[in-house]
Each structure stands twice: as structure tokens, then as C-alpha cells.
Design a protein around this motif. Structure first.
Motif, PDB file in Angstrom:
ATOM      1  N   LEU A  86      25.932  38.218  36.784  1.00 59.89           N
ATOM      2  CA  LEU A  86      26.443  37.391  35.693  1.00 59.89           C
ATOM      3  C   LEU A  86      25.591  37.553  34.436  1.00 59.89           C
ATOM      4  O   LEU A  86      24.400  37.272  34.437  1.00 59.89           O
ATOM      5  CB  LEU A  86      26.481  35.920  36.118  1.00 59.89           C
ATOM      6  N   ALA A  92      32.195  32.829  34.651  1.00 57.16           N
ATOM      7  CA  ALA A  92      32.077  32.749  36.103  1.00 57.16           C
ATOM      8  C   ALA A  92      32.962  31.652  36.668  1.00 57.16           C
ATOM      9  O   ALA A  92      33.149  30.601  36.036  1.00 57.16           O
ATOM     10  CB  ALA A  92      30.628  32.490  36.508  1.00 57.16           C
ATOM     11  N   LEU A 106      24.246  29.770  39.449  1.00 52.90           N
ATOM     12  CA  LEU A 106      24.710  30.554  38.309  1.00 52.90           C
ATOM     13  C   LEU A 106      24.367  29.871  36.990  1.00 52.90           C
ATOM     14  O   LEU A 106      24.038  30.536  36.002  1.00 52.90           O
ATOM     15  CB  LEU A 106      26.220  30.783  38.408  1.00 52.90           C
ATOM     16  N   VAL A 157      32.701  37.241  36.812  1.00 51.19           N
ATOM     17  CA  VAL A 157      32.139  37.054  38.151  1.00 51.19           C
ATOM     18  C   VAL A 157      32.902  35.930  38.843  1.00 51.19           C
ATOM     19  O   VAL A 157      32.854  34.778  38.402  1.00 51.19           O
ATOM     20  CB  VAL A 157      30.631  36.719  38.108  1.00 51.19           C
TER      21      VAL A 157
END
Length: 267
Positions: A86, A92, A106, A157
Motif C-alpha cells: 500500500l 485500500a 494499513l 490494495v
């Protein structure tokens, strides 16, 4: 309740790491009464994370509430693989997010990225909201159904820890999972891949060109996961971690939209 009594009670209930669990319970409880109640719930078979109210995950403390899937240590491998892919300007999505553990990783790894998380369960979405920054966008519904149309074709992602336990194997799971986690968070259908196939089928419509789909799977089921990805035009790589006893399938959407067939990378 003395420490020795706590350890004895937990060990009698079948807790293999009784001393470690006792340490966590003692450190978390704020009163003797609360400690006794927590020990009692754990001895009755409730997941330790539900008793504590949190789970350790990639160095983070993830809030976990009753009725929400407990993030497993093996899923730290999935989170780490996704975090490495990422970019700060990426987009994401944590699909089947549960408590939002992967999305939380993340958020730390790429704080500038646009972050989305989705789950079918209202309890999971509420729990994930408590673990994610205010900028994260939460969606409740069946897989891609609740996502805003503007997200289509933009995700760089896409992470999914979809349920992959075969239906016939559920009775053999530890009681903490079998009796205290929602069945739909575990049951992956006859071969364990039913939900994964739906995730994979929808992914090409939501991924940006060159975007990646990452799915946690098992060593035994990995060939089936990879085959489903390839059938939907993704180039597939399988990665494993002995330390986490984990397998992750990574499918990449080709940059060229005219490429219709995927391939499996075996290196």
C-alpha cells in the motif's frame, strides 16, 4: 482471588497457557470483582480476547467485542503483505473486516492512503469503527454491495480474510471459535472456498489497473484459491510464512485491460 488460584482455575478449564492468560487478566482488571468475573468467563470457555476486550495484533491493541471474529496471529502475515504493497497515495479496502485489525495496520503503515473497511455484521462494523481513524470509511453489507460506486476501479490494495473453514470441519474447531464466534465468520461452504470465490469474482470490477487482491487461505486450499483468481484474469502469487503458519494468495489485475487470462507465479 490469588494469582495461584487464577492459574489453577484456568488450567483446570483447559487453558494451555494458563500463566500467560493469568498475567493478562490481572493486568486488565481494575477491581477484584472484575477480575473474578473475567476469570469465571474464561473458565466457561469464552475467548480470551472477548474476556479482555482486546486482542494484540501486529503490535496494536485491537478492541474486540462479543459476537465479533477474533483476529488470529496468522492473519498478521496477511496484514504485513498488504501493508508492504500500500502506497501513501493508494486506496485500500479491508473486506470481511471483522474488528478491523488488518485495516488498522494499513492505517498505520500508510496514513495518507484512502482507507475503506466493510463487513456484513453491524457488530463488526461498530467494533471496527473504534479501531480505525476517523478518516476511514466503514460500510455494512454483503461484500461489495454497500460500497460507493465511486470506488469502482480505484482500489489498489484489496484485502480479504473471508471465512474458509469447510462446513463439515466446523464441529472440530476449538470451542472458543465454534461456540462463541458467529458461524458466518467461519463457514466457507463445502470446500471452504465459497465466499472466497465471490470475493475473487467481484474484485476485477473494483481494482485499479495493477491493483492487488490479497486473500488469506490454507496450504491445502491455496491451489483452489489461486485457480479462482487466475480464472478471473488475475496474475497469482502464493506466499507462505512458517512463523505464522499462514498462506496468502495475491492476485494482480493486469495493467492492460485486454488481458483476460491470469497466470500463476510459482517462484
Amino acid at each position: 482471588m490469588s494469582y495461584a488460584t487464577i492459574v489453577t482455575t484456568l488450567r483446570a478449564a483447559g487453558c494451555v497457557f494458563a500463566e500467560d492468560e493469568a498475567d493478562l487478566l490481572v493486568a486488565t482488571a481494575t477491581t477484584p470483582e472484575q477480575l473474578a468475573a473475567m476469570v469465571g468467563r474464561r473458565a466457561e470457555g469464552f475467548p480470551l480476547e472477548h474476556v479482555l476486550g482486546w486482542a494484540g495484533f501486529c503490535g496494536l491493541r485491537i478492541t474486540v467485542t462479543a459476537g465479533v471474529f477474533v483476529p488470529r496471529r496468522r492473519t498478521e502475515f496477511l496484514a504485513g503483505q498488504a501493508a508492504a504493497l500500500l502506497r501513501p497515495d493508494g486506496v485500500a479496502l479491508d473486506l470481511c473486516c471483522g474488528a478491523g485489525a488488518v485495516a488498522a495496520v494499513l492505517a498505520v503503515a500508510a496514513p495518507g492512503a484512502e482507507l475503506h473497511a466493510a463487513d456484513l455484521s453491524p457488530a463488526a462494523v461498530d467494533c471496527a469503527r473504534s479501531n480505525l481513524p476517523p478518516t476511514a470509511q466503514l460500510h455494512r453489507g454483503d461484500l461489495y454491495a454497500p460500497l460507493p460506486p465511486g470506488l469502482r476501479g480505484r482500489i489498489t490494495v484489496l484485502v480479504a480474510n473471508a471465512p474458509y473453514v469447510p462446513t463439515d470441519a466446523i464441529p472440530f474447531l476449538p470451542s472458543e471459535a465454534r461456540d462463541h464466534e458467529p458461524r458466518f465468520t467461519l463457514d466457507g461452504g463445502a470446500d471452504g472456498l465459497a465466499v472466497q470465490r465471490r470475493v475473487i469474482a467481484g474484485a476485477p470490477h473494483w481494482l485499479a489497473p495493477g491493483g492487488r487482491l490479497l486473500i488469506e487461505t490454507s496450504t491445502r486450499q491455496a491451489p483452489g484459491t489461486a485457480a479462482a483468481m487466475a480464472a478471473h484474469g488475475l496474475t497469482v502469487e502464493l506466499r507462505t510464512s512458517e512463523d505464522h503458519d499462514a498462506t496468502v494468495a495475491i492476485g494482480t489485475l493486469p495493467d492492460r485491460p485486454d488481458r483476460q487470462l491470469g497466470r500463476l507465479v510459482t517462484s
